[in-house]
Design an enzyme around this catalytic site. Structure first.
Site: not given
Ligand code: ADE
Ligand code: ZN
Length: 336
Positions: A23, A171, A200, A203, A281
């Site tokens: 990101h 997010g 995403h 997680e 990440d």
């Molecule tokens: N935005 C930046 N890093 C993130 C992550 N690990 N999980 C979800 N949104 C993100």
């Molecule tokens: Zn991410």
């Protein structure tokens, strides 16, 4: 990476690879943030030595809003983008897809074309200086509405900017609840308009989030996806459809998904036949470097050179790079 010999690190740096899960929001240098905060008269949330200490994903995402609010000019956004490409070069990566989520950047609200243009200027300058090319994945936030996602897709489709390769969603799924159905239409329209889709999931959600990413959002790639390991049928589906996972081991440790690297499922997923790749990440904020991620996993999971080559190959195959870039990296990999 503790205990890795310099020669081993050099070999991993020379391994031709791509990064497919990073990101732009995670690339701020702490000194630069302190300087920008002082210029803006904005208080630091905590002292610089502790600036990048987070209590979990929700706290981390909140910090992103603060940091990104300081990147208020075209020059700052271009500089940040250039810096990311420089990081890639330092890690021996030949290409990356980078995610940017406009909701974190208040100065650019309702000015997405200008924002993309500023990022593109930094990435073009980097390429002109011989640094690796980068594609942009523009992201919806899980807690947004379906209307907001629809509006983002409309803007991206009208813009047709060659730098933008994908629609993304990131997010906090734990805060948003199950949102696959809410975003299905936006993702379907993005796919129909020729954008790739990266999601995403797995997680801050469990395996059900990964399943929704596949069946409702048409994910070409899943960011994290690690909790798919909890559902053997889902692992079989990922293998069967060869849907790649962009995995970020240090991020998962720092944001509390797993307590110890030994518990991380990347190797079990790999052995099951899932197309996993290694990524950072939010590299600066979470203290992750791409070469160190490879070194850490190689050491803990006992990966051979063939394993490492296959993982790097996954990163290239999973990327949204054009055919020429992919062919160049695959050719270089065969000679590593
Ligand atoms: N935005 C930046 N890093 C993130 C992550 N690990 N999980 C979800 N949104 C993100
Ligand atoms: Zn991410």
């Amino acid at each position: 990476m503790p205990n890795a010999l310099p020669a081993a690190i050099d070999r991993l740096r020379a391994l031709p690879k791509a990064e497919v899960h990073a990101h732009l929001e995670g690339c701020f240098d702490p000194g630069l943030l302190e300087q920008w905060a002082s210029q803006a008269g904005t208080p630091m949330p905590r002292p610089r030595e502790h600036l990048f200490e987070f209590e979990g994903l929700a706290d981390f995402l909140h910090f992103l809003d603060w940091a990104c609010s300081l990147a208020s000019t075209r020059e700052r956004l271009a500089e940040l983008s250039y810096g990311y490409s420089q990081r890639l070069a330092d890690a021996g990566a030949g290409y990356a897809d980078v995610i940017v989520n406009p909701t974190h950047w208040p100065a650019w609200r309702a000015r997405l074309p200008d924002m993309v243009d500023a990022i593109d200027a930094g990435l073009r300058a980097a390429e002109q200086d011989g640094l690796p090319p980068v594609g942009l994945c523009v992201s919806v936030l899980r807690t947004q509405s379906s209307d907001a996602a629809a509006e983002l897709v409309d803007t991206l489709v009208a813009l047709r900017h060659p730098r933008v390769v994908a629609l993304s969603i990131d997010g906090n799924e734990a805060a948003a609840g199950r949102t696959g159905p809410r975003f299905a239409d936006a993702f379907r329209r993005a796919g129909a308009a020729g954008l790739r889709r990266t999601v995403h999931a797995g997680e801050s959600s469990g395996p059900e989030g990964v399943r929704d990413a596949i069946t409702l959002l048409g994910a070409d790639r899943i960011d994290h996806g690690v909790r798919a390991i909890e559902d053997p049928e889902l692992v079989a589906l990922l293998v069967d459809r060869q849907i790649p996972l962009g995995i970020c081991p240090t991020s998962n440790l720092k944001l509390g998904v797993y307590a110890r690297i030994e518990d991380h499922p990347i190797d079990r997923l790999r052995r099951a036949g899932v197309a996993v790749s290694i990524n950072t990440d939010d590299p600066v904020l979470l203290g992750a470097s791409l070469v160190d991620e490879y070194a850490l996993c190689a050491k803990v999971f006992g990966w051979s050179d063939d394993d490492l080559r296959a993982l790097a190959r996954n990163s290239v195959d999973a990327s949204f790079a054009n055919a020429e870039i992919k062919a160049r990296l695959i050719h270089a990999l065969a000679r590593w």
